[in-house]
Design an enzyme around this catalytic site. Structure first.
Site, short mmCIF file in Angstrom:
data_model
loop_
_atom_site.label_atom_id
_atom_site.label_comp_id
_atom_site.label_asym_id
_atom_site.label_seq_id
_atom_site.Cartn_x
_atom_site.Cartn_y
_atom_site.Cartn_z
N ASP A 50 0.84 -1.19 0.00
CA ASP A 50 0.00 0.00 0.00
C ASP A 50 0.88 1.25 0.00
O ASP A 50 1.39 1.66 1.04
CB ASP A 50 -0.91 -0.04 1.24
CG ASP A 50 -1.68 1.25 1.43
OD1 ASP A 50 -1.68 2.09 0.49
OD2 ASP A 50 -2.28 1.43 2.49
N GLU A 128 31.72 9.96 2.95
CA GLU A 128 32.40 9.75 4.25
C GLU A 128 31.37 9.99 5.33
O GLU A 128 30.96 11.13 5.55
CB GLU A 128 33.52 10.77 4.44
CG GLU A 128 34.57 10.79 3.36
CD GLU A 128 35.60 11.90 3.59
OE1 GLU A 128 35.37 12.80 4.43
OE2 GLU A 128 36.63 11.87 2.92
N GLU A 130 30.00 10.32 9.03
CA GLU A 130 30.36 10.51 10.43
C GLU A 130 29.14 10.19 11.30
O GLU A 130 28.01 10.36 10.86
CB GLU A 130 30.80 11.96 10.67
CG GLU A 130 32.07 12.29 9.90
CD GLU A 130 32.51 13.75 10.00
OE1 GLU A 130 33.69 14.00 9.85
OE2 GLU A 130 31.64 14.63 10.21
N GLU A 185 36.68 10.54 15.10
CA GLU A 185 36.58 11.91 14.59
C GLU A 185 36.90 12.91 15.70
O GLU A 185 37.23 12.53 16.82
CB GLU A 185 35.19 12.16 13.97
CG GLU A 185 35.21 12.33 12.45
CD GLU A 185 36.14 13.44 11.94
OE1 GLU A 185 36.46 14.37 12.70
OE2 GLU A 185 36.56 13.35 10.77
N GLU A 192 34.14 8.01 12.15
CA GLU A 192 33.91 8.16 10.71
C GLU A 192 34.27 6.87 9.99
O GLU A 192 35.26 6.22 10.34
CB GLU A 192 34.78 9.31 10.17
CG GLU A 192 34.73 9.42 8.64
CD GLU A 192 35.41 10.68 8.11
OE1 GLU A 192 35.31 11.74 8.75
OE2 GLU A 192 36.06 10.57 7.06
N HIS A 241 30.49 14.19 3.86
CA HIS A 241 31.21 14.78 2.74
C HIS A 241 31.23 13.76 1.60
O HIS A 241 31.43 12.58 1.85
CB HIS A 241 32.67 15.07 3.12
CG HIS A 241 32.79 15.93 4.35
ND1 HIS A 241 33.95 16.12 5.01
CD2 HIS A 241 31.87 16.63 5.02
CE1 HIS A 241 33.76 16.92 6.04
NE2 HIS A 241 32.49 17.24 6.07
N ARG A 314 39.09 23.81 4.65
CA ARG A 314 38.00 22.93 5.09
C ARG A 314 36.75 23.69 5.50
O ARG A 314 35.75 23.10 5.89
CB ARG A 314 38.47 22.02 6.22
CG ARG A 314 39.33 20.91 5.69
CD ARG A 314 39.88 20.00 6.75
NE ARG A 314 40.91 19.15 6.15
CZ ARG A 314 40.69 17.94 5.64
NH1 ARG A 314 39.51 17.41 5.66
NH2 ARG A 314 41.67 17.26 5.09
N GLU A 334 35.14 17.43 -3.58
CA GLU A 334 34.51 17.00 -2.32
C GLU A 334 33.46 18.01 -1.91
O GLU A 334 33.80 19.14 -1.54
CB GLU A 334 35.58 16.87 -1.23
CG GLU A 334 34.99 16.47 0.12
CD GLU A 334 36.00 16.59 1.29
OE1 GLU A 334 37.19 16.87 1.05
OE2 GLU A 334 35.56 16.42 2.42
N ARG A 336 30.96 19.33 0.76
CA ARG A 336 31.01 19.12 2.21
C ARG A 336 29.70 19.43 2.95
O ARG A 336 29.60 19.23 4.15
CB ARG A 336 32.14 19.97 2.81
CG ARG A 336 33.51 19.50 2.33
CD ARG A 336 34.63 20.42 2.78
NE ARG A 336 34.78 20.52 4.21
CZ ARG A 336 35.50 19.69 4.97
NH1 ARG A 336 36.13 18.68 4.39
NH2 ARG A 336 35.58 19.85 6.27
N1 GLU Z 1 32.48 16.94 11.27
C1 GLU Z 1 32.72 17.93 10.27
C2 GLU Z 1 31.42 18.24 9.50
O1 GLU Z 1 30.43 18.32 10.09
C3 GLU Z 1 33.78 17.52 9.30
C4 GLU Z 1 35.11 17.15 9.88
C5 GLU Z 1 36.07 16.70 8.77
O2 GLU Z 1 36.72 17.54 8.15
O3 GLU Z 1 36.09 15.51 8.47
O4 GLU Z 1 31.35 18.39 8.33
MG MG Z 2 35.45 13.66 8.85
#
Ligand code: GLU
Ligand code: MG
Length: 445
Positions: A50, A128, A130, A185, A192, A241, A314, A334, A336
């Site tokens: 359903d 990746e 976390e 992490e 992670e 990411h 980053r 990448e 993020r």
């Molecule tokens: N925990 C971080 C985030 O929320 C990333 C840390 C890392 O660079 O792996 O994106």
């Molecule tokens: Mg990380």
């Protein structure tokens, strides 16, 4: 594997039950379990269910839907008891007339992958994930008390978490995933796991499998795993990411690689990145789709806030991992902002359409930013024309309502259902009275 081979495998593996799985629009895994003896019939006829009871699926007056098993996704689930062996098969959702259901997230991703194929590209993603491991308190409370004291890359042999991660890795390998690495992490209780890149469909299936594998294995240690983006105020949240590349379908080469460029990126890569940058604010609604997602996307916690790109940076939305000789095939972007609470099928579909739009329109990205953007004030952000990601789910949904490319990426059915569900989620949140408000106002007002 064809149907006959699958039936033989099921027999040889001594499987007693088959868990038929699919995903609703919010990224929740759904399951119907059948005794293994029924599999042959079900591979012909599917399983009727359903659809009106599934979030984002059919309307009540056209509710019949059919699950059709994808034989390539057959895996034994290692944590089930040997006496009651369970295998899972991921399913596509069809309409009763046999046509794929346009609101099925897996179909939405297949449609995006098809569009990339038409343009000569295979889309690869490497996520990746976390997550936090928490101690389970007496039911029904799961207290956010991380159980360890480690931090980034810490090695502590007596740490229960390293045993849990080891068992998770073994379980993931036995369900056919290649784990690239696993580590502690930055935050206490945070971990992670990175799985090897694959074509986007396999990769999205892997994300779903990883999420419940992590939960199932953690539970055997009395721990609770969560992929909630920001479970604890004041420390890092959890991201997903995602590394992305396009390979040419013609020669299998990485279409993002150009040896003559400073960042070793091709024009195709720059255009793809420019597309994601242009659509970033609306894309957020799909890759960071919860109220809680926006508590993660704040300055100072390694999560992106500003719509820019760079190599060492980053705090940027898109990071270009450094090139090393011989790694041409690994050239990638990448992204993020996604978090592990998203629906990976919708997320990868939307990310791909945004990138393809950049390629189609030959967009060029803004110049890279290699400083810590968290340190920029408003004037500097304005001067560099750097936009900010939405601050709330509401703001992200408003952006999605203006973005025709991403609406088209979801398709009319899923877009309407997604926005409806997310507006309801926001409205429910908006009227809550939080602890913060009580602490701030109760005595002073
Ligand atoms: N925990 C971080 C985030 O929320 C990333 C840390 C890392 O660079 O792996 O994106
Ligand atoms: Mg990380």
């Amino acid at each position: 594997m064809d149907k006959q081979e699958l039936l033989e495998r099921v027999k040889a593996d001594g499987v007693k039950f088959v868990s038929l799985q699919f995903t609703d629009i919010l990224g929740t895994i759904k399951n119907v379990t059948i005794p293994a003896g029924r599999l042959e019939e079900i591979m012909e006829k599917g399983v009727w269910f359903d659809g009106s009871s599934i979030e984002g699926f059919a309307r009540i007056y056209e509710s019949d839907m059919v699950l059709m098993p994808d034989v390539n996704t057959y895996r034994l689930l290692p944590w089930e008891p040997q006496t009651r062996k369970v295998a899972r098969i991921i399913c596509d959702v069809h309409r009763p007339d046999g046509e794929p259901f346009e609101g099925d997230p897996r179909h939405i991703l297949k449609r995006a992958i098809g569009a990339a194929m038409d343009r000569g590209y295979l889309y690869n993603t490497g996520p990746e994930l976390e997550f936090f491991l928490f101690k389970m308190d007496a039911e029904p409370h799961i207290r956010p008390v991380p159980h360890d004291v480690g931090s980034y890359f810490d090695f502590s042999p007596r740490d229960l978490a390293s045993q849990v991660r080891g068992d998770i890795t073994l379980a993931l390998e036995s369900v056919g995933m290649e784990v690239e690495m696993e580590h502690h992490e930055v935050a206490t209780g945070q971990h992670e796991i990175d799985i090897r890149y694959a074509d986007a469909l396999t990769s999205a299936d892997n994300v779903m499998t990883l999420r419940y594998t992590v939960k199932a294995v953690s539970q055997t240690f009395g721990l609770y795993a969560t992929f909630m983006p920001k479970p604890i105020f004041g420390i890092n949240g959890s991201g997903m990411h995602t590394h992305q590349s396009l390979y040419n379908t013609s020669d299998g080469e990485n279409a993002f690689f150009d040896p003559s460029d400073k960042y070793k990126l091709s024009r195709t890569a720059y255009a793809f990145m420019a597309g994601q940058i242009e659509h970033a604010r609306a894309l957020a609604a799909i890759v960071a789709p919860t109220v809680n997602s926006y508590k993660r996307l704040t300055p100072g916690y390694e999560a992106p806030v500003y719509v820019c790109w760079g190599q060492i940076n980053r705090s940027a939305l898109i990071r270009i991992p450094r090139y090393s000789p011989g790694r041409e095939q690994s050239t990638r972007l990448e992204l993020r902002c996604p978090d592990p609470g998203c629906n990976p099928y919708l997320a990868f579909a939307a990310m791909l359409w945004a990138g393809l739009d950049g390629i189609e329109r030959e967009l060029e990205p803004p110049p890279p930013v290699e400083e810590n953007v968290y340190d920029f004030d408003d004037a500097r952000l304005r001067e560099l024309d750097i936009a900010t990601l939405p601050g709330t789910l509401k703001e992200a949904i408003d952006e999605l309502e203006k973005d025709e490319v991403l609406q088209q990426a979801l398709g009319e059915h899923a877009y309407q259902a997604f926005v409806r569900a997310k507006k309801a989620e926001w409205d429910e949140y908006r009227i809550q009275v939080t602890d913060w408000e009580i602490n701030r106002y109760l005595e002073t007002l």
